[in-house]
Design a protein around this motif. Structure first.
Motif, mmCIF file in Angstrom:
data_model
loop_
_atom_site.group_PDB
_atom_site.id
_atom_site.type_symbol
_atom_site.label_atom_id
_atom_site.label_comp_id
_atom_site.label_asym_id
_atom_site.label_seq_id
_atom_site.Cartn_x
_atom_site.Cartn_y
_atom_site.Cartn_z
ATOM 1 N N PRO A 144 9.713 -20.344 -5.276
ATOM 2 C CA PRO A 144 9.401 -19.278 -5.911
ATOM 3 C C PRO A 144 9.816 -19.319 -7.264
ATOM 4 C CG PRO A 144 10.080 -18.407 -3.532
ATOM 5 C CD PRO A 144 10.723 -20.192 -4.048
ATOM 6 N N HIS A 145 9.031 -18.736 -8.181
ATOM 7 C CA HIS A 145 9.425 -18.721 -9.766
ATOM 8 C C HIS A 145 8.616 -17.828 -10.394
ATOM 9 C CE1 HIS A 145 6.215 -21.675 -9.141
ATOM 10 N NE2 HIS A 145 5.948 -21.377 -10.434
ATOM 11 N N TRP A 146 8.632 -17.643 -11.921
ATOM 12 C CA TRP A 146 7.883 -17.051 -12.792
ATOM 13 C C TRP A 146 7.872 -17.607 -14.111
ATOM 14 C CZ3 TRP A 146 10.467 -14.363 -16.850
ATOM 15 C CH2 TRP A 146 11.815 -14.148 -16.597
ATOM 16 N N MET B 34 17.322 -29.014 -17.056
ATOM 17 C CA MET B 34 15.934 -28.646 -17.282
ATOM 18 C C MET B 34 15.709 -27.124 -17.479
ATOM 19 S SD MET B 34 14.320 -31.191 -14.359
ATOM 20 C CE MET B 34 12.799 -30.632 -14.392
ATOM 21 N N GLY B 35 16.523 -26.636 -16.845
ATOM 22 C CA GLY B 35 16.384 -24.937 -17.267
ATOM 23 C C GLY B 35 16.609 -24.509 -18.473
ATOM 24 N N ARG B 36 17.417 -25.244 -19.199
ATOM 25 C CA ARG B 36 17.813 -25.011 -20.778
ATOM 26 C C ARG B 36 16.478 -25.485 -21.261
ATOM 27 N NH1 ARG B 36 21.366 -21.754 -22.814
ATOM 28 N NH2 ARG B 36 21.893 -23.234 -24.533
ATOM 29 N N ARG B 37 16.098 -26.453 -21.190
ATOM 30 C CA ARG B 37 14.883 -27.078 -21.866
ATOM 31 C C ARG B 37 13.549 -26.435 -21.776
ATOM 32 N NH1 ARG B 37 10.928 -27.585 -23.990
ATOM 33 N NH2 ARG B 37 9.974 -29.565 -24.666
ATOM 34 N N ILE C 245 11.144 -19.943 -14.513
ATOM 35 C CA ILE C 245 12.484 -19.681 -14.257
ATOM 36 C C ILE C 245 12.122 -19.429 -12.623
ATOM 37 C CG2 ILE C 245 14.158 -17.672 -14.158
ATOM 38 C CD1 ILE C 245 13.251 -17.250 -17.203
ATOM 39 N N PHE C 246 13.193 -20.235 -11.829
ATOM 40 C CA PHE C 246 13.117 -20.078 -10.515
ATOM 41 C C PHE C 246 13.901 -18.678 -10.079
ATOM 42 C CE2 PHE C 246 12.945 -24.539 -11.273
ATOM 43 C CZ PHE C 246 11.703 -24.711 -10.402
ATOM 44 N N THR C 247 13.318 -18.140 -8.865
ATOM 45 C CA THR C 247 14.043 -16.704 -8.576
ATOM 46 C C THR C 247 15.407 -16.830 -7.708
ATOM 47 O OG1 THR C 247 12.805 -17.004 -6.358
ATOM 48 C CG2 THR C 247 11.574 -15.787 -8.177
ATOM 49 N N SER C 248 15.875 -18.265 -7.411
ATOM 50 C CA SER C 248 17.244 -18.472 -6.994
ATOM 51 C C SER C 248 17.841 -19.340 -7.626
ATOM 52 C CB SER C 248 17.123 -18.746 -5.395
ATOM 53 O OG SER C 248 18.203 -18.685 -4.748
ATOM 54 N N PRO C 249 19.065 -19.340 -8.034
ATOM 55 C CA PRO C 249 20.164 -18.127 -7.620
ATOM 56 C C PRO C 249 19.410 -16.765 -8.548
ATOM 57 C CG PRO C 249 21.217 -19.599 -8.985
ATOM 58 C CD PRO C 249 19.829 -20.182 -8.923
ATOM 59 N N PRO C 250 20.177 -15.604 -8.208
ATOM 60 C CA PRO C 250 19.963 -14.517 -9.142
ATOM 61 C C PRO C 250 19.913 -14.768 -10.612
ATOM 62 C CG PRO C 250 21.223 -13.812 -7.295
ATOM 63 C CD PRO C 250 21.311 -15.511 -7.332
ATOM 64 N N GLN C 251 19.169 -13.929 -11.433
ATOM 65 C CA GLN C 251 19.021 -14.164 -13.015
ATOM 66 C C GLN C 251 20.378 -14.079 -13.319
ATOM 67 O OE1 GLN C 251 16.085 -15.178 -14.490
ATOM 68 N NE2 GLN C 251 15.920 -15.724 -12.303
ATOM 69 N N ARG D 8 21.996 -17.001 -15.790
ATOM 70 C CA ARG D 8 22.552 -16.835 -17.269
ATOM 71 C C ARG D 8 24.020 -17.348 -17.486
ATOM 72 N NH1 ARG D 8 18.832 -12.388 -17.205
ATOM 73 N NH2 ARG D 8 20.494 -10.727 -16.220
ATOM 74 N N LEU D 9 24.717 -17.006 -16.347
ATOM 75 C CA LEU D 9 26.244 -17.363 -16.622
ATOM 76 C C LEU D 9 26.445 -18.726 -16.353
ATOM 77 C CD1 LEU D 9 27.659 -14.230 -14.656
ATOM 78 C CD2 LEU D 9 27.625 -14.666 -17.499
ATOM 79 N N THR D 10 25.641 -19.546 -15.431
ATOM 80 C CA THR D 10 26.111 -20.821 -15.002
ATOM 81 C C THR D 10 25.202 -21.880 -15.853
ATOM 82 O OG1 THR D 10 24.738 -20.688 -13.243
ATOM 83 C CG2 THR D 10 26.810 -20.025 -12.852
#
Length: 182
Positions: A52-54, A146-149, A155-161, A165-167
């Motif tokens: 799941p993602h958005w 990949m998340g940074r790029r 944006i995947f729904t897991s782990p929580p936002q 943002r922190l990791t």
């Protein structure tokens, strides 16, 4: 309006042996003024998107051509068959999967599509190289890079936002230092 240039060149085909997806890119979003990607998506029985993602900036439209596809759209589950369509606006959490014994086929329009094609190509390439989980997700360091790029694409729904943002920034830095690329 979608402008399609007719070409005798072979169209790129992206396959993911883990999730059961195969996409034939019918347009190249880099060649379209609105960065429109149109792809013919084939999903094997049991196939599904990785998680799941958005999308912060991307709109997806699915027109089911054959078979059946289940969607989870902003908490509501629906099942669509041939001739039925779903639009996923930016910011809508969604998931989808093939339903039944017949391969599902859909025409998918993605706007803007440039980063989307790159991200999907990376995910599918990692799957072909055996570098993803059974669900189709890369290891945490690769996923952080990949998340940074592609943070404007998916944006995947897991782990929580808040956890992301922190990791993601420090994990992405470590991943790049260890040779991971988007």
């Amino acid at each position: 309006m979608v402008l399609v240039t007719v070409s005798s060149e072979p169209r790129p085909v992206l396959t993911n042996p883990v999730t059961g997806e195969r996409a034939v890119n019918l347009t190249d979003p880099r060649e379209h003024p609105d960065e429109v990607l149109v792809a013919h998506l084939f999903v094997s029985p049991g196939g599904r998107v990785a998680a799941p993602h958005w999308h912060p900036t991307v709109r997806e439209r699915f027109l089911i051509m054959a078979g059946r596809v289940g969607f989870l759209l902003d908490g509501e589950e629906v099942e669509l068959g041939p001739g039925e369509a779903a639009t996923v606006e930016p910011g809508v959490v969604h998931d989808w999967w093939q339903v039944g014994d017949e391969e599902a086929q859909a025409l998918v329009e993605v706007v803007p599509g440039v980063g989307f094609v790159e991200m999907v190509g990376s995910m599918f390439g990692l799957a072909r190289d055996g570098k993803v989980s059974p669900e189709g997700m890369p290891d945490p360091l690769q996923l952080a890079v990949m998340g940074r790029r592609y943070r404007d694409v998916v944006i995947f729904t897991s782990p929580p936002q808040i956890v992301q943002r922190l990791t993601i920034p420090p994990l992405a830095l470590l991943g790049r230092m260890l040779g991971r690329r988007p």
